[in-house]
Design an enzyme around this catalytic site. Sequence first.
Site, PDB file in Angstrom:
ATOM      1  N   SER A   1      22.354 -18.340 -19.606  1.00  0.00           N
ATOM      2  CA  SER A   1      22.249 -18.479 -21.278  1.00  0.00           C
ATOM      3  C   SER A   1      23.176 -19.844 -21.414  1.00  0.00           C
ATOM      4  O   SER A   1      24.307 -19.820 -20.937  1.00  0.00           O
ATOM      5  CB  SER A   1      23.158 -17.143 -21.828  1.00  0.00           C
ATOM      6  OG  SER A   1      23.459 -17.660 -22.982  1.00  0.00           O
TER       7      SER A   1
ATOM      8  N   TYR B   1      28.569 -11.035 -23.568  1.00  0.00           N
ATOM      9  CA  TYR B   1      27.521 -11.794 -22.944  1.00  0.00           C
ATOM     10  C   TYR B   1      27.816 -12.412 -21.933  1.00  0.00           C
ATOM     11  O   TYR B   1      26.563 -12.348 -21.115  1.00  0.00           O
ATOM     12  CB  TYR B   1      26.964 -11.557 -24.385  1.00  0.00           C
ATOM     13  CG  TYR B   1      25.455 -11.735 -23.932  1.00  0.00           C
ATOM     14  CD1 TYR B   1      24.100 -11.417 -23.251  1.00  0.00           C
ATOM     15  CD2 TYR B   1      24.698 -13.128 -24.698  1.00  0.00           C
ATOM     16  CE1 TYR B   1      22.999 -11.922 -23.121  1.00  0.00           C
ATOM     17  CE2 TYR B   1      24.005 -13.728 -23.390  1.00  0.00           C
ATOM     18  CZ  TYR B   1      22.739 -12.813 -22.822  1.00  0.00           C
ATOM     19  OH  TYR B   1      21.175 -14.056 -22.997  1.00  0.00           O
TER      20      TYR B   1
END
Length: 335
Positions: free
Chosen positions: A127, A152
């Site tokens: 990501s 995350y």
Amino acid sequence: MKILVTGAAGFIGANVCARLLNNGDSVVGIDNLNDYYDVTLKEARLKPLLQCDSFHFRTIDISDSSAVAKLFEEQQFDRVIHLAAQAGVRYSLSNPLSYAQSNLLGHLNILEGCRHTKVKHLVYASSSSVYGLNDKTPFSTSDSVDHPVSLYAATKKSNELMSHSYSHLYGIPTTGLRFFTVYGPWGRPDMALFKFTKNILAGEPIDIYNNGEMQRDFTYIDDIVEGIIRIADVVPQGNDEWRVETGSPATSSAPYRVYNLGNGNPVKLMDYITSLEKALGIEAIKNFMPMQPGDVYKTYADTQDLFTATGYKPVVSVDEGVKAFVDWYLSYYQH
């Protein structure tokens, strides 16, 4: 080839499955169909895939070590495209343990499956959030990514580290793709475009964080899928000349690579909203709010490495992509 796609009912996963099937590959898709968001949307994504004889679906949670090991042993995959994960920056603030289960244990189980069945290439989702506190733009895979600002992001950085160790120890070719703000038809309901569209149509205000002073490298789903499919054919090789002191952290002496997969063209959040208002023909009621914990001000991908490796650069503009999403949304929800 026989290819495993994890997160096959997800936004990116379902689109990747469709593309692989169209290319003539045999695809096994797995997903746990959890209720993080509307399960009926996930089932609707799967429906056309299930019409294809070359697609086989299993409801499996990647954090279930024995189920994942059994699947790998039975199927003997040529390649794995690992897209399953607990997504969302804000959700990680309130539900941290679900990220450890899916993104850490789940990723480890996939690596173990690849190790024991000698998978020829593992491509997995990282990501853009790994760039964290980086201010230098565009974000380059040669940059340090040691300061994530959400759990995350930390789990995605961990996935890259775990993959490197398996590439080094067991010679498994692994490629991590740092996705930049993916959007488009069949997208996730927790993403801004989905929430904005829903609220605007209902005549309700939309929440705009940091008073709209944000930029995102919005990347259309078709461009993401094209990048994944192309990079799956570029199997990384180890480089004996590589050294930690002088080499890029995106490569290694092991068969390991990391790439940015983004549009390479950051767009102001307010311009994104303008594109949405134009596509809907409705002006949004705007509720300006402060910056949220875990968010970053700007994302911007340096995609030169991906272009060098695949010859591909994303082509879909925000105006085109937002209109395609709106057309799908109005059709799917029968507005």
